[in-house]
Every structure is written in C-alpha cells, then in structure tokens.
Design an enzyme around this catalytic site. Structure first.
Site, mmCIF file in Angstrom:
data_model
loop_
_atom_site.group_PDB
_atom_site.id
_atom_site.type_symbol
_atom_site.label_atom_id
_atom_site.label_comp_id
_atom_site.label_asym_id
_atom_site.label_seq_id
_atom_site.Cartn_x
_atom_site.Cartn_y
_atom_site.Cartn_z
ATOM 1 N N ASN A 11 -10.096 -2.259 -0.870
ATOM 2 C CA ASN A 11 -9.576 -1.062 -1.549
ATOM 3 C C ASN A 11 -10.418 -0.825 -2.795
ATOM 4 O O ASN A 11 -10.283 -1.541 -3.782
ATOM 5 C CB ASN A 11 -8.098 -1.319 -1.911
ATOM 6 C CG ASN A 11 -7.508 -0.244 -2.804
ATOM 7 O OD1 ASN A 11 -8.082 0.832 -2.954
ATOM 8 N ND2 ASN A 11 -6.360 -0.544 -3.403
ATOM 9 N N TRP A 12 -11.289 0.166 -2.723
ATOM 10 C CA TRP A 12 -12.205 0.419 -3.854
ATOM 11 C C TRP A 12 -11.493 1.051 -5.047
ATOM 12 O O TRP A 12 -12.060 1.136 -6.129
ATOM 13 C CB TRP A 12 -13.339 1.351 -3.421
ATOM 14 C CG TRP A 12 -14.331 0.759 -2.473
ATOM 15 C CD1 TRP A 12 -14.260 -0.475 -1.856
ATOM 16 C CD2 TRP A 12 -15.556 1.359 -2.037
ATOM 17 N NE1 TRP A 12 -15.361 -0.653 -1.052
ATOM 18 C CE2 TRP A 12 -16.172 0.454 -1.139
ATOM 19 C CE3 TRP A 12 -16.195 2.563 -2.297
ATOM 20 C CZ2 TRP A 12 -17.397 0.720 -0.521
ATOM 21 C CZ3 TRP A 12 -17.411 2.847 -1.681
ATOM 22 C CH2 TRP A 12 -18.001 1.926 -0.805
ATOM 23 N N LYS A 13 -10.301 1.550 -4.849
ATOM 24 C CA LYS A 13 -9.579 2.291 -5.904
ATOM 25 C C LYS A 13 -10.471 3.433 -6.421
ATOM 26 O O LYS A 13 -11.322 3.923 -5.694
ATOM 27 C CB LYS A 13 -9.132 1.344 -7.017
ATOM 28 C CG LYS A 13 -8.374 0.141 -6.449
ATOM 29 C CD LYS A 13 -7.629 -0.633 -7.481
ATOM 30 C CE LYS A 13 -6.930 -1.821 -6.802
ATOM 31 N NZ LYS A 13 -6.032 -2.535 -7.683
ATOM 32 N N HIS A 101 0.843 2.122 -2.600
ATOM 33 C CA HIS A 101 0.261 1.112 -3.500
ATOM 34 C C HIS A 101 0.991 1.166 -4.842
ATOM 35 O O HIS A 101 1.402 2.249 -5.283
ATOM 36 C CB HIS A 101 -1.236 1.400 -3.689
ATOM 37 C CG HIS A 101 -1.954 0.291 -4.386
ATOM 38 N ND1 HIS A 101 -1.891 0.137 -5.743
ATOM 39 C CD2 HIS A 101 -2.705 -0.731 -3.906
ATOM 40 C CE1 HIS A 101 -2.597 -0.941 -6.079
ATOM 41 N NE2 HIS A 101 -3.099 -1.484 -4.983
ATOM 42 N N GLU A 103 -0.028 1.189 -7.729
ATOM 43 C CA GLU A 103 -0.614 2.127 -8.696
ATOM 44 C C GLU A 103 -0.199 3.566 -8.398
ATOM 45 O O GLU A 103 -0.082 4.380 -9.307
ATOM 46 C CB GLU A 103 -2.149 1.964 -8.697
ATOM 47 C CG GLU A 103 -2.555 0.670 -9.408
ATOM 48 C CD GLU A 103 -3.819 0.010 -8.883
ATOM 49 O OE1 GLU A 103 -4.605 0.660 -8.180
ATOM 50 O OE2 GLU A 103 -4.003 -1.201 -9.176
ATOM 51 N N GLU A 172 2.028 -7.257 -2.065
ATOM 52 C CA GLU A 172 1.203 -7.314 -3.272
ATOM 53 C C GLU A 172 2.096 -7.468 -4.491
ATOM 54 O O GLU A 172 2.651 -6.474 -4.985
ATOM 55 C CB GLU A 172 0.403 -6.014 -3.429
ATOM 56 C CG GLU A 172 -0.670 -5.817 -2.408
ATOM 57 C CD GLU A 172 -1.816 -4.965 -2.964
ATOM 58 O OE1 GLU A 172 -2.943 -5.463 -2.989
ATOM 59 O OE2 GLU A 172 -1.572 -3.842 -3.403
ATOM 60 N N GLY A 178 -5.213 -7.454 -10.040
ATOM 61 C CA GLY A 178 -6.223 -7.354 -11.100
ATOM 62 C C GLY A 178 -6.027 -8.321 -12.260
ATOM 63 O O GLY A 178 -6.688 -8.200 -13.284
ATOM 64 N N SER A 215 -5.551 -10.134 -6.614
ATOM 65 C CA SER A 215 -6.523 -11.108 -7.119
ATOM 66 C C SER A 215 -7.134 -12.004 -6.048
ATOM 67 O O SER A 215 -7.388 -13.188 -6.305
ATOM 68 C CB SER A 215 -5.903 -11.953 -8.238
ATOM 69 O OG SER A 215 -5.632 -11.146 -9.369
ATOM 70 N N GLY A 236 -8.946 -5.774 -3.782
ATOM 71 C CA GLY A 236 -9.303 -4.676 -4.672
ATOM 72 C C GLY A 236 -10.663 -4.924 -5.290
ATOM 73 O O GLY A 236 -11.706 -4.710 -4.657
ATOM 74 N N GLY A 237 -10.668 -5.405 -6.531
ATOM 75 C CA GLY A 237 -11.892 -5.588 -7.315
ATOM 76 C C GLY A 237 -13.051 -6.221 -6.543
ATOM 77 O O GLY A 237 -14.186 -5.734 -6.610
HETATM 78 P P1 PGA Z 1 -7.190 -6.800 -6.884
HETATM 79 O O1 PGA Z 1 -6.397 -5.514 -6.295
HETATM 80 O O2 PGA Z 1 -7.774 -7.525 -5.690
HETATM 81 O O3 PGA Z 1 -8.242 -6.228 -7.780
HETATM 82 O O4 PGA Z 1 -6.181 -7.633 -7.582
HETATM 83 C C1 PGA Z 1 -5.657 -5.572 -5.117
HETATM 84 C C2 PGA Z 1 -5.030 -4.239 -4.834
HETATM 85 O O5 PGA Z 1 -4.535 -3.591 -5.767
HETATM 86 O O6 PGA Z 1 -5.000 -3.775 -3.680
#
Ligand code: PGA
Length: 257
Positions: A11-13, A101, A103, A172, A178, A215, A236-237
């Site tokens: 997930n590149w966000k 998600h 966010e 999650e 993050g 993470s 994510g990251g």
């Molecule tokens: P992260 O994000 O791996 O950067 O913690 C995961 C996500 O929000 O899908």
C-alpha cells in the site's frame, strides 16, 4: 484445511510522484523470475495511488503481480467530483481494492456503513475487497480490542453479498501502523483466531484470507508469516522500496515453503 495462497499487499498510500513510481516498478521488474517461482504459494498485489495505476499496470504486464487501489467510492457512478468508482478500477485491470483503511476512517470519517457499501460496489465489479479492521491504542489499553473487531466485522461485512465471493480481511492494529510497534506473535494469533471463528460462521475458509498489517518490515516478515492463521501481509512504508518489499516477500516465502 486447504492451502491458501499467502497474499502480500503493498500500500503506497499518498506517496511518490510519476518518476518515483516508475523507478519503483522498474526495480520490481528484476524480481520477475522470483515471483514466478513463488507463484504457487504467494499472491503479490501492489496498490499505488490512483494516478499511477495505469503506469504500474502497464509496466508490470507479464509479471505475476496484481494491481489494486487504495479506496473506491460507495456508489456506482454519478456527480461525485474527485471520486473514483470501483467500475473505473475494474476497467483498468485492478483486481483488488483496499477498503476501510484506518486512515480513511480517520481523515475521511468513513463509517462502517459506508465501508459495507463500498464492499458491495467492489464485489459487483468483481474486485476483491481488502477490508481493514483494527483497534486504536486507546481501545487496546481499555481491553476493548475484541469488542471493537466484532463490531467492525458485524457492521462492515454485507454477509449475503459476500457469500461465495473471495475477500480479504486485513487486521491492522491502528497503533502499529507506521509506528514500528507490532503486537506479540501470540496476540496476532489470538486475534486472527477470533476473526476466523467469526468468519467461519458465515463463509467457507477457501474464500477468505486474514492478513496482518502494521509496521511489517523484512526483519519481522518471516516471524509474522509463520504465525498460524496469518494468510498474508499488508505492507505500507516498506512497499515504497522495491528491494524491501521483495525482501519481505522472500522472507514470507521462506517461512511458509
Ligand atoms: P505500515 O502501514 O506498514 O507503514 O505500518 C501499513 C498500512 O497502513 O497498511
């Protein structure tokens, strides 16, 4: 139990510009043979921001990698300026869409009801929804985790519409996203077990996957992937660097092969 393919989603966000997106995918091309070798066990999905879906799709043609989106609107089409429909995504060749998600819930005030609607519209367009659930740090500290998850599952999942369809639940924990913090293996196992128990009341095990996100890094990917009832990872990251993302895929494969 049937062997499920392990599903690893990047997930590149809201990161990267066109040239950076190009660089990530170009680098990913060097892992083409690896993905072919792992295909028996692993499904890899990249979810770039909307403007880069075409680019990622075109460049990864012939590679064993699927392309998905990070969200879709809850209606089929219409006067919704700036929004993107499930139908548009499907017509671009997307196979998956992340829905709900944390966010989106936090910054766009998405409700469980809207999420349920988004799941329905994505299923109607033959997209596999990756449905995110998870507790906040405060909820965890108050011992509310299972109650929060039960409510999210009950209110988000349109049970009759999901019957017979493939879908993914991404557990999650919001506090793990993050932050570099991850739950203990035993906590992940207990929570995935709880989610499985809930889903098995309504759905066949072959049709759903329960994946972990928050993470995930190459250092912990092998450990998390070897936990029973973890059917994949939402990254994510670390998905923004092709080498890290594919390192995670390799670690996951090694722990499952
Ligand atoms: P992260 O994000 O791996 O950067 O913690 C995961 C996500 O929000 O899908």
């Amino acid at each position: 139990m049937d062997q499920k393919k392990f599903c690893i989603v990047g997930n590149w966000k809201m990161n990267a510009d066109a040239s950076e997106a190009l660089a990530i995918v170009s680098k990913s091309l060097s892992y083409k043979t690896l993905l072919e070798k792992y295909d028996r066990l692993i499904t890899a999905v990249l979810c770039p921001p909307f403007p880069f879906i075409n680019l990622v799709k075109d460049m990864s043609l012939g590679m064993k990698i699927s392309v998905g989106a990070q969200d879709c609107h809850d209606q089929e089409q219409g006067a919704f300026t700036g929004d993107v429909s499930a139908r548009m995504l499907a017509s671009l060749g997307c196979t998956h869409v992340i829905i709900g998600h944390s966010e989106r819930r936090r910054f766009h005030q998405e409700t469980n009801q809207q999420i349920s609607q988004k799941i329905q519209v994505s299923l109607k367009n033959n997209l596999i929804p990756i449905i995110c659930i998870g507790e906040t740090e405060e909820e965890k500290n108050q011992g509310q985790t299972f109650r929060v998850l039960a409510r999210q599952l009950e209110e988000c999942l349109p049970q009759e519409k999901l019957a017979g369809k493939s879908f993914v639940i991404a557990y999650e924990p919001v506090w793990a996203i993050g932050s570099g913090k991850i739950p203990q293996n035993k906590e992940i196992l207990d929570i995935h077990h709880y989610i499985y128990q809930y889903l098995l009341k309504f759905f066949k095990t072959q049709l759903f996957a329960v994946i972990y996100g928050g993470s995930v890094k190459p250092e912990n990917a092998g450990g998390i992937s070897s936990i029973k009832l973890v059917d994949g990872l939402l990254v994510g990251g670390a998905s923004l660097k092709a080498d890290l993302f594919f390192d995670i895929i390799q670690k996951a494969y090694a722990s499952r092969a």
